[in-house]
Scaffold this motif. Structure first.
Motif, PDB file in Angstrom:
ATOM      1  N   ASN A   1      -7.213   7.158   0.163  1.00  0.00           N
ATOM      2  CA  ASN A   1      -7.360   5.707   0.038  1.00  0.00           C
ATOM      3  C   ASN A   1      -6.232   4.969   0.753  1.00  0.00           C
ATOM      4  OD1 ASN A   1      -9.094   6.882  -1.956  1.00  0.00           O
ATOM      5  ND2 ASN A   1      -9.282   4.854  -2.872  1.00  0.00           N
ATOM      6  N   THR A   2      -5.018   5.498   0.640  1.00  0.00           N
ATOM      7  CA  THR A   2      -3.856   4.854   1.263  1.00  0.00           C
ATOM      8  C   THR A   2      -3.990   4.834   2.780  1.00  0.00           C
ATOM      9  OG1 THR A   2      -2.444   5.566  -0.557  1.00  0.00           O
ATOM     10  CG2 THR A   2      -1.347   4.893   1.474  1.00  0.00           C
TER      11      THR A   2
ATOM     12  N   ARG B   1       2.314   1.688  -3.483  1.00  0.00           N
ATOM     13  CA  ARG B   1       1.329   2.196  -4.441  1.00  0.00           C
ATOM     14  C   ARG B   1       1.142   3.698  -4.287  1.00  0.00           C
ATOM     15  NH1 ARG B   1      -4.025  -1.067  -3.708  1.00  0.00           N
ATOM     16  NH2 ARG B   1      -4.737   0.501  -5.226  1.00  0.00           N
TER      17      ARG B   1
ATOM     18  N   VAL C   1      -2.276   5.656  -6.175  1.00  0.00           N
ATOM     19  CA  VAL C   1      -3.445   5.662  -5.299  1.00  0.00           C
ATOM     20  C   VAL C   1      -3.511   6.990  -4.548  1.00  0.00           C
ATOM     21  CG1 VAL C   1      -4.593   4.498  -3.372  1.00  0.00           C
ATOM     22  CG2 VAL C   1      -3.264   3.163  -5.000  1.00  0.00           C
TER      23      VAL C   1
ATOM     24  N   ASP D   1      -6.563   2.247   3.753  1.00  0.00           N
ATOM     25  CA  ASP D   1      -6.013   0.896   3.576  1.00  0.00           C
ATOM     26  C   ASP D   1      -5.040   0.547   4.688  1.00  0.00           C
ATOM     27  OD1 ASP D   1      -7.478   0.417   1.305  1.00  0.00           O
ATOM     28  OD2 ASP D   1      -5.910   1.053  -0.078  1.00  0.00           O
ATOM     29  N   ILE D   2      -4.198   1.506   5.064  1.00  0.00           N
ATOM     30  CA  ILE D   2      -3.214   1.258   6.128  1.00  0.00           C
ATOM     31  C   ILE D   2      -3.910   1.044   7.471  1.00  0.00           C
ATOM     32  CG2 ILE D   2      -1.369   2.333   7.493  1.00  0.00           C
ATOM     33  CD1 ILE D   2      -0.339   3.582   4.909  1.00  0.00           C
TER      34      ILE D   2
ATOM     35  N   GLU E   1       0.826  -1.210   0.000  1.00  0.00           N
ATOM     36  CA  GLU E   1       0.000   0.000   0.000  1.00  0.00           C
ATOM     37  C   GLU E   1       0.857   1.256   0.000  1.00  0.00           C
ATOM     38  OE1 GLU E   1      -3.097   0.074  -0.481  1.00  0.00           O
ATOM     39  OE2 GLU E   1      -3.631  -2.022  -0.180  1.00  0.00           O
TER      40      GLU E   1
END
Length: 297
Positions: free
Chosen positions: A213-214, A203, A209, A217-218, A200
């Motif tokens: 969003n990152t 990306r 990304v 996700d994290i 992640e």
């Protein structure tokens, strides 16, 4: 892991011991109320006595069970059923985390209490000595089996045949191997989750990304790591002989669903899925709370 016959052989518990204990049955049964008074006078001095017996209802139940145990001590019937009862008694004491030295000290007090009754009621020295030897054997056997629950819960089984012993040994080893496999699998899963975390970050660094969003996700990955860590800790405790907390699995499921909610919250078209997942998390949260409450009780 010992069979019933081997336990008796270890303590040289013979037919004459059964006869001696049966001979004491009526005398001891007539004094069960005095027995309870004396034992409670002794154990009431233990630190935390009120924590283990917090109210009258529990105390009354404990007294009735203690009377039954004392009566069974001289019943003359020492079969698999009797020894399994002792195993359950040991497990019950271990479950409430009653210090094992409290059990040992109480058993020693009961031994001396019975000795005094024998010395008071039997004048012939040879007969007195025989009765005391038999009492010592049954008390030692009781203490051995009860304390085994503290040393290694489930290690000592009372079985009647070699086939049963072999089956239990194989099952115990197989269950232990499964636990080890699960621990290794959790370690592998943790490594894979960290790789996902690194992916992640990569990306985001490569510009593929958005930052929002990152971050989501994290956060999702961190939730999974936390849940796996809790589950791994519970498995290690189980390998050491503690009771497994099923709530750890519920926590892992909640973490996985929360991660999905975080991801779907960034996608407008997934609003219905978010509502469904939120409902599932609520249900799991209630189950998690109930299980924790039950385990504490």
């Amino acid at each position: 892991m010992e069979t019933l016959e081997k336990i008796k052989l270890i303590y040289s518990f013979m037919d004459n011991d059964v006869s001696n204990l049966s001979h004491l049955s009526n005398l001891m049964k007539s004094g069960t109320n005095d027995f309870i008074v004396h034992v409670y006078s002794f154990i009431s001095n233990f630190e935390g006595f009120s924590e283990f017996l917090p109210n009258e209802e529990i105390m009354d139940k404990h007294q009735e069970e203690l009377k039954q145990w004392f009566t069974d001590l001289f019943s003359g019937t020492y079969n698999n059923v009797y020894f399994r009862k002792l195993k359950r008694i040991g497990k019950a004491h271990a479950d409430i985390k009653l210090p094992s030295h409290y059990v040992s000290a109480t058993m020693n007090y009961i031994r001396n209490y019975i000795h005094d009754i024998i010395l008071e009621n039997f004048q012939i020295s040879n007969k007195r000595d025989e009765l005391i030897v038999s009492v010592n054997k049954i008390i030692d056997m009781n203490l051995d089996i009860i304390i085994s629950s503290y040393i290694d819960e489930g290690k000592l089984y009372v079985t009647s045949t070699r086939l049963e012993t072999k089956i239990i040994k194989f099952t115990s080893k197989f269950a232990y191997a499964l636990d080890l496999t699960l621990v290794i699998s959790l370690i592998v899963a943790t490594i894979m989750v960290f790789l996902l975390f690194a992916f992640e970050v990569y990306r985001f660094a490569s510009g593929g990304v958005p930052f929002e969003n990152t971050v989501v996700d994290i956060l999702g990955v961190m939730l999974i790591v936390w849940a796996i860590r809790e589950l791994l800790e519970e498995e290690v405790k189980k390998l050491r002989g503690h009771k497994f907390a099923l709530s750890a699995f519920i926590g892992l499921a909640m973490a996985a669903l929360l991660r999905k909610v975080l991801i779907f919250s960034l996608i407008p078209k997934k609003s219905e899925e978010v509502v469904i997942l939120g409902f599932l998390i609520l249900v799991l949260g209630i189950v998690y709370w109930l299980m924790n409450k039950s385990e504490k009780s």
